[in-house]
Structure formats: C-alpha cells, structure tokens
Design a protein around this motif. Structure first.
Motif, PDB file in Angstrom:
ATOM      1  N   PRO A 177      -1.527 -11.543  14.944  1.00 29.50           N
ATOM      2  CA  PRO A 177      -1.826 -10.224  15.499  1.00 29.50           C
ATOM      3  C   PRO A 177      -2.459  -9.281  14.478  1.00 29.50           C
ATOM      4  O   PRO A 177      -2.330  -9.479  13.275  1.00 29.50           O
ATOM      5  N   SER A 178      -3.111  -8.267  15.009  1.00 30.29           N
ATOM      6  CA  SER A 178      -3.736  -7.257  14.161  1.00 30.29           C
ATOM      7  C   SER A 178      -2.675  -6.556  13.302  1.00 30.29           C
ATOM      8  O   SER A 178      -1.585  -6.264  13.774  1.00 30.29           O
ATOM      9  N   GLY A 179      -3.001  -6.358  12.041  1.00 30.72           N
ATOM     10  CA  GLY A 179      -2.065  -5.682  11.144  1.00 30.72           C
ATOM     11  C   GLY A 179      -1.049  -6.613  10.505  1.00 30.72           C
ATOM     12  O   GLY A 179      -0.181  -6.168   9.755  1.00 30.72           O
ATOM     13  N   SER A 180      -1.178  -7.925  10.766  1.00 24.68           N
ATOM     14  CA  SER A 180      -0.182  -8.848  10.227  1.00 24.68           C
ATOM     15  C   SER A 180      -0.438  -9.193   8.758  1.00 24.68           C
ATOM     16  O   SER A 180       0.412  -9.806   8.120  1.00 24.68           O
ATOM     17  N   GLY A 181      -1.606  -8.825   8.242  1.00 26.33           N
ATOM     18  CA  GLY A 181      -1.870  -9.045   6.822  1.00 26.33           C
ATOM     19  C   GLY A 181      -2.898 -10.133   6.532  1.00 26.33           C
ATOM     20  O   GLY A 181      -3.081 -10.522   5.381  1.00 26.33           O
ATOM     21  N   LYS A 182      -3.627 -10.576   7.564  1.00 25.02           N
ATOM     22  CA  LYS A 182      -4.615 -11.650   7.376  1.00 25.02           C
ATOM     23  C   LYS A 182      -5.707 -11.237   6.393  1.00 25.02           C
ATOM     24  O   LYS A 182      -6.010 -11.961   5.444  1.00 25.02           O
ATOM     25  N   SER A 183      -6.283 -10.063   6.627  1.00 30.75           N
ATOM     26  CA  SER A 183      -7.357  -9.602   5.733  1.00 30.75           C
ATOM     27  C   SER A 183      -6.837  -9.429   4.311  1.00 30.75           C
ATOM     28  O   SER A 183      -7.526  -9.762   3.344  1.00 30.75           O
ATOM     29  N   THR A 184      -5.634  -8.919   4.200  1.00 29.30           N
ATOM     30  CA  THR A 184      -5.094  -8.668   2.863  1.00 29.30           C
ATOM     31  C   THR A 184      -4.901  -9.981   2.101  1.00 29.30           C
ATOM     32  O   THR A 184      -5.195 -10.053   0.900  1.00 29.30           O
TER      33      THR A 184
ATOM     34  N   PHE B  78       0.881  -1.173   0.000  1.00 29.92           N
ATOM     35  CA  PHE B  78       0.000   0.000   0.000  1.00 29.92           C
ATOM     36  C   PHE B  78       0.910   1.212   0.000  1.00 29.92           C
ATOM     37  O   PHE B  78       1.753   1.341   0.880  1.00 29.92           O
TER      38      PHE B  78
ATOM     39  N   VAL C 240       3.135  -4.879   2.650  1.00 32.60           N
ATOM     40  CA  VAL C 240       2.457  -5.487   3.799  1.00 32.60           C
ATOM     41  C   VAL C 240       2.365  -7.009   3.672  1.00 32.60           C
ATOM     42  O   VAL C 240       2.119  -7.691   4.657  1.00 32.60           O
TER      43      VAL C 240
HETATM   44  N1  LIG Z   1      -6.298  -0.024   2.105  1.00 35.75           N
HETATM   45  C1  LIG Z   1      -5.158   0.068   2.816  1.00 35.75           C
HETATM   46  N2  LIG Z   1      -4.357   1.149   2.661  1.00 35.75           N
HETATM   47  C2  LIG Z   1      -3.201   1.248   3.350  1.00 35.75           C
HETATM   48  N3  LIG Z   1      -2.753   0.332   4.201  1.00 35.75           N
HETATM   49  C3  LIG Z   1      -3.499  -0.765   4.402  1.00 35.75           C
HETATM   50  C4  LIG Z   1      -4.739  -0.955   3.714  1.00 35.75           C
HETATM   51  N4  LIG Z   1      -5.267  -2.129   4.100  1.00 35.75           N
HETATM   52  C5  LIG Z   1      -4.386  -2.653   4.986  1.00 35.75           C
HETATM   53  N5  LIG Z   1      -3.331  -1.849   5.161  1.00 35.75           N
HETATM   54  C6  LIG Z   1      -2.177  -2.119   6.033  1.00 35.75           C
HETATM   55  O1  LIG Z   1      -1.688  -3.397   5.715  1.00 35.75           O
HETATM   56  C7  LIG Z   1      -1.307  -4.098   6.881  1.00 35.75           C
HETATM   57  C8  LIG Z   1      -2.072  -5.401   6.951  1.00 35.75           C
HETATM   58  O2  LIG Z   1      -3.441  -5.111   7.129  1.00 35.75           O
HETATM   59  P1  LIG Z   1      -4.555  -6.228   7.270  1.00 35.75           P
HETATM   60  O3  LIG Z   1      -4.386  -7.209   6.174  1.00 35.75           O
HETATM   61  O4  LIG Z   1      -5.843  -5.540   7.365  1.00 35.75           O
HETATM   62  O5  LIG Z   1      -4.155  -6.895   8.679  1.00 35.75           O
HETATM   63  P2  LIG Z   1      -5.011  -7.823   9.619  1.00 35.75           P
HETATM   64  O6  LIG Z   1      -6.249  -8.226   8.895  1.00 35.75           O
HETATM   65  O7  LIG Z   1      -4.102  -8.968   9.912  1.00 35.75           O
HETATM   66  O8  LIG Z   1      -5.295  -7.032  10.834  1.00 35.75           O
HETATM   67  C9  LIG Z   1      -1.577  -3.164   8.038  1.00 35.75           C
HETATM   68  O9  LIG Z   1      -0.379  -2.543   8.399  1.00 35.75           O
HETATM   69  C10 LIG Z   1      -2.554  -2.177   7.499  1.00 35.75           C
HETATM   70  O10 LIG Z   1      -2.378  -0.936   8.112  1.00 35.75           O
END
Ligand SMILES: Nc1ncnc2c1ncn2[C@@H]1O[C@H](COP(=O)(O)OP(=O)(O)O)[C@@H](O)[C@H]1O
Ligand SMILES: [Mg+2]
Lengths: 252, 249
Positions: free
Chosen positions: A41-48, A17, A22
């Motif tokens: 942990p939160s922010g580790s990239g699971k959602s991505t 991003f 990430v």
């Molecule tokens: N649309 C976005 N724009 C900028 N940074 C993003 C975006 N989505 C996620 N991130 C960053 O990417 C990293 C991984 O995010 P995410 O996959 O949401 O983590 P998780 O689901 O594990 O909490 C985080 O540091 C988050 O801040």
C-alpha cells in the motif's frame, strides 16, 4: 552473509523522518540478474527502501553492502571497507515516477551531459553514446527534442536510456508508469521487459501486477515500514500471507 | 513677462545639449552596469549562504539582506561618499561611490531573487543528478543554476531598470549623470519643463531597451527556443545531433 552473486544487501535498515520511524529494520538481498518487485500500500515505505539503495535517503541505522563496500551507519558485524556514496551511485541507475528529465537539455543531452561530467569523456563522445541509448529505446528521431515536446511515455524512456548510459549493474525503478496515461504504460513496460530479458539486475516498485508477475523472481510485500511477505516467481499463485493476497486482489 | 517665459519653450535646448545629455545617460548606464555585475555575483553568494546548512551563514545573509534592501539609494550614496571616506581615510571617486552604493542595495535584492528562483527548482532535478553520480557542484552548475537563472531573468531585468533610475539620486554627490546634467543646463536657461521632459524620455527609452535586451536573454534560454540568438549559439550542437541521428538511423 553476502553471497558472491549478491549485488546489494540491506541489513536492519531503519529510517526516520523527523521523529517518525518509517522503516523498522529492512533486510533484503538482491542477486545478480534477478528482478525484485516491491509492492504494497501507499506509504508503506517502498520508495524509501528503493531510495536507500542508492543513498538518496540516509538510513538512521543498519548497513548497505554493495560491491564489497559498506554504506550507511553500519553494523558491528560487517567487516567491509566503507564506500563513498558517489561510487555507489555511479554503478546504480534510478528511474523516477516523475521522470525527472532536465527540461533545459534536449533528449540526447539529458543523457550526454551527465554522462560526460560523470565519466570525464568528451561531450561529443557522450552524445554518440546518447544516440546509441536513444536508439535502444526507440527514440533516436527525437534526439533533439526537449522534454516538454515529448509524451510522458517518451520522457520515461529517455529517463531509462539516461540511467543506462552510465553502465549500471543495478537498476532501480520507482513506480515508473504511475504518472503515465494508461495508453502510454505499455511502451515503458516494453522497454523494461527487454531490459529484464537482457539480464539486467532490477528492483522495481510497481502497481502493475501483471508485469510484476511476468518478470519478478523475488517478490517483496511491504506494509507500514516492514517486509511482511516475500516469495519467488510463483508468489502470486501460492502466497500464504493473507494481507498480501488481499492487496494483490485489490489491484489486479 | 512671466507669461512669455512660461510659454516660450526652448525645445531646441535638447538638440543643442544632446551631447551632454547622452553623456549623462552613458554615465548612468556605466555606473549601473558595473554595479549590476557586482551585485549579481554578491547576490548569488548571499543566496547560497541563505540556503546553507550552516545557521551562521543563513543568519549572516538574513541580516545583510534586511539591512541593505531597506536603505534608499540617496542615503546609501551619501553614506558611502562622505561617510566611508572618514572611516577608511580614503576618498572614493563619485563613480566608485555610486557603484558601491548601488551594489550594496541591489545585491540584497538579487540575493532574494536568486534564492526564490533556485528554491523553485523541483527537488527531483537534484535527485536525478545525484542518482546519476554527479557531484553537488556539477548538479548546481549544470542543472540547478541554468534553470534558476531562467526564472530570475525577468526580475533581474526590472531590477536593473530600477538601478538606472536610482543613479538619478547620485546627482547629489556630483556624478554627471542625466539629472545632474539636466540641472546644470537648467540653471542657465530655467527651462525645467523642456529639460526634464528630455531627462524623462531618456529614462523611458533606456527602460524599453533594457526590457528588449532581457526579453532576448529570456527567449535565448527558453527551451525549446526559437530565438535567433539561441539558434545562432547552438547551430554547431544541433548539426552534431542531426549527424548522429542520421548516422545511427
Ligand atoms: N521526505 C519525507 N519527509 C517526511 N516523511 C516522508 C518523506 N518521505 C516519505 N515519508 C513518509 O514515509 C512513509 C513511507 O513513504 P514512502 O517510502 O514514500 O512510501 P511508498 O513509496 O510505499 O508510498 C510515508 O508515511 C511517508 O509519508
Ligand atoms: Mg512511493
């Protein structure tokens, strides 16, 4: 590489991003009928990772293979035909943390209207299918209710029914119970449990470790954009990775 | 004598000229409604341009909006009626000039109203549509636009009241709207208090009516809605859902 029973595989997925990377090269195979749990942990990239699987996020490099098609920038080694994102999305269902129901449609139309536009069937046929899907999640009596009239748990069950209506071969769940009051978590997990028992291929990001342990047969622990530990159904009992053990200990 | 004139309010003039005044109001409404539909359409196009991924369209929209929302209606209509006719070598009717002038100004306002309404829709809505395999156009039509419209409707209503009021400046090119009619009658009787009271009341009455109508639109697309119009329009759908519930229970 891609075994015959692999539903989706990610190879060397990198995602940035702006200028921040990430995901640093994710490799992941999901087999038919399996239940993959991603935690960390939160922010580790699971959602991505999850969102890359249905191309809500476009990876900067790497390859996604799904039903003999390749998506993403691709790898030189892959010899598959390129696929269109819409084709993939019509075979993959997704459930979001915030439900994302359409507030201007009743519960049944949340299912029927997307279904009709995506498959081309008539609205009235789509509503019949909607009624069947609502019944499966126990919400048929609420068919005419609008999302604002439903509890969080009910909304998430409608969202699951909506995702299932397009007959996906893979279901993605991104923290489906994290936005719910504790007393509403159970009803959503019950729906997911019966879906798992029916043999649906599922990838679930969750902090519900007991549920993860119960349904998971592939466990993925992520940290800072990397998969740092993986394991089978017994992962929780014999996990070698120190960080993963600590994390499990902290959320259990 | 002067005194006599001042206290001798000829209220009956309003009744005597009711036909002319109502006709003037009708002209104001006709011009402004035509311009309303045109500017809603053009405004939407510029709102979409402003949200485009192409910098050229975004720039074009910014320039258009910044120019036209700054021009007063009086200047706009004179410019169109007297100026454009020189430019294009053709004369617009006063009606056409009024519609064009209002459309130029209000499409700029509606563009901003639509843009902020559409941007207010949570991005999860678009993502849910994408995850279901809907195309971009379908997502816009079925999901984003209906929700944006609901947010925009109250603003569209107050803008429309402004459009009706702005038609009063079109007296200057001779459009027979409320003010022009009032001026004409006044030039015969010199009863400005009586006649402009009538004009003011007409504007206030139409503003109330417009407000009422737009509140009706709003309640019709509020979900769930108890609006009569909503219940009427959706009666078949609701019966169908009830039938399905009964059949599957
Ligand atoms: N649309 C976005 N724009 C900028 N940074 C993003 C975006 N989505 C996620 N991130 C960053 O990417 C990293 C991984 O995010 P995410 O996959 O949401 O983590 P998780 O689901 O594990 O909490 C985080 O540091 C988050 O801040
Ligand atoms: Mg997340």
């Amino acid at each position: 590489m891609t075994g015959s029973n692999t539903i989706i595989s990610l190879r060397q997925i990198k995602k940035s991003f702006a200028s921040t990377e990430v995901l640093h090269g994710i490799d992941l195979d999901v087999h038919a009928g399996s239940h993959t749990v991603i935690f960390g942990p939160s922010g580790s990239g699971k959602s991505t990772v999850l969102r890359t699987m249905n191309l809500l996020e476009k990876p900067n490099s790497g390859s996604i293979c799904f039903e003999n098609r390749e998506y993403g920038p691709g790898l030189d080694s892959a010899k598959l035909e390129r696929g269109k994102p819409l084709e993939l999305r019509r075979r993959v269902g997704m459930v979001f943390q915030q439900f994302n129901l359409f507030p201007h449609f009743s519960a049944i139309d949340n299912i029927a209207i997307p279904l009709a536009t995506v498959t081309g069937i008539s609205k009235s046929d789509a509503r019949e299918r909607g009624a069947i899907e609502l019944k499966k999640v126990g919400l048929l009596p609420w068919a005419a209710s609008y999302p604002s009239q439903l509890s969080g748990g009910q909304q998430q069950r409608v969202a699951i029914a909506r995702a299932l209506s397009i007959d996906p071969i893979l279901m993605l769940f991104d923290e489906p119970t994290s936005a719910l009051d504790p007393e509403l978590v159970g009803e959503v997990l019950a729906v997911m449990r019966s879906l798992a028992e029916s043999g649906m291929t599922m990838v679930v990001v969750t902090h519900e470790m007991n549920f993860a342990k119960e349904i998971g047969d592939q466990h993925i622990f992520m940290e800072a954009g990397n998969i740092v530990a993986t394991g089978d159904a017994n992962f929780f009992d014999n996990c070698e990775n120190e960080r993963a053990r600590q994390f499990i200990g902290s959320v259990l | 004598m002067d005194n006599d004139l001042r206290i001798n309010f000829m209220w009956h003039l309003i009744w005597d000229y009711r036909g002319e005044l109502i006709q003037g109001l009708w002209t104001a409404v006709a011009v402004s409604i035509t311009a309303l539909f045109l500017s809603l359409f053009i405004g939407l196009v510029f709102a979409l341009a402003k949200m485009s991924r192409f910098a050229f369209f975004r720039g074009l929209s910014t320039i258009y909006v910044n120019i036209f929302r700054g021009i007063p209606a009086l200047v706009s209509v004179i410019w169109v009626y007297f100026g454009w006719s020189l430019l294009f070598g053709r004369n617009f009717t006063v009606y056409q000039a009024g519609v064009i002038a209002l459309t130029l100004l209000y499409s700029a306002f509606f563009s901003e109203i639509f843009r902020s309404a559409l941007q207010a829709i949570h991005k999860g809505q678009r993502e849910a549509g994408m995850a279901l395999g809907m195309t971009r156009i379908r997502i816009f039509r079925s999901i984003i636009m209906p929700q944006g419209l609901k947010i925009a409707i109250p603003n569209i209503g107050s803008m429309y009241i402004g459009m009706i009021k702005d038609t009063s400046t079109f007296a200057v090119i001779g459009l027979a709207e409320v003010v022009r009619v009032t001026q004409t009658i006044n030039s015969q009787y010199f009863q400005p208090f009586v006649l402009y009271t009538a004009a003011a009341l007409l504007y206030v009455a139409i503003a109330f009516l417009v407000d009422y109508i737009f509140k009706g639109f709003e309640s019709t697309i509020t979900y769930p809605s108890n609006g009569i119009l909503y219940r009427f329009l959706t009666r078949k759908k609701r019966a169908h859902i009830q039938k399905l519930v009964d059949a599957n229970s």
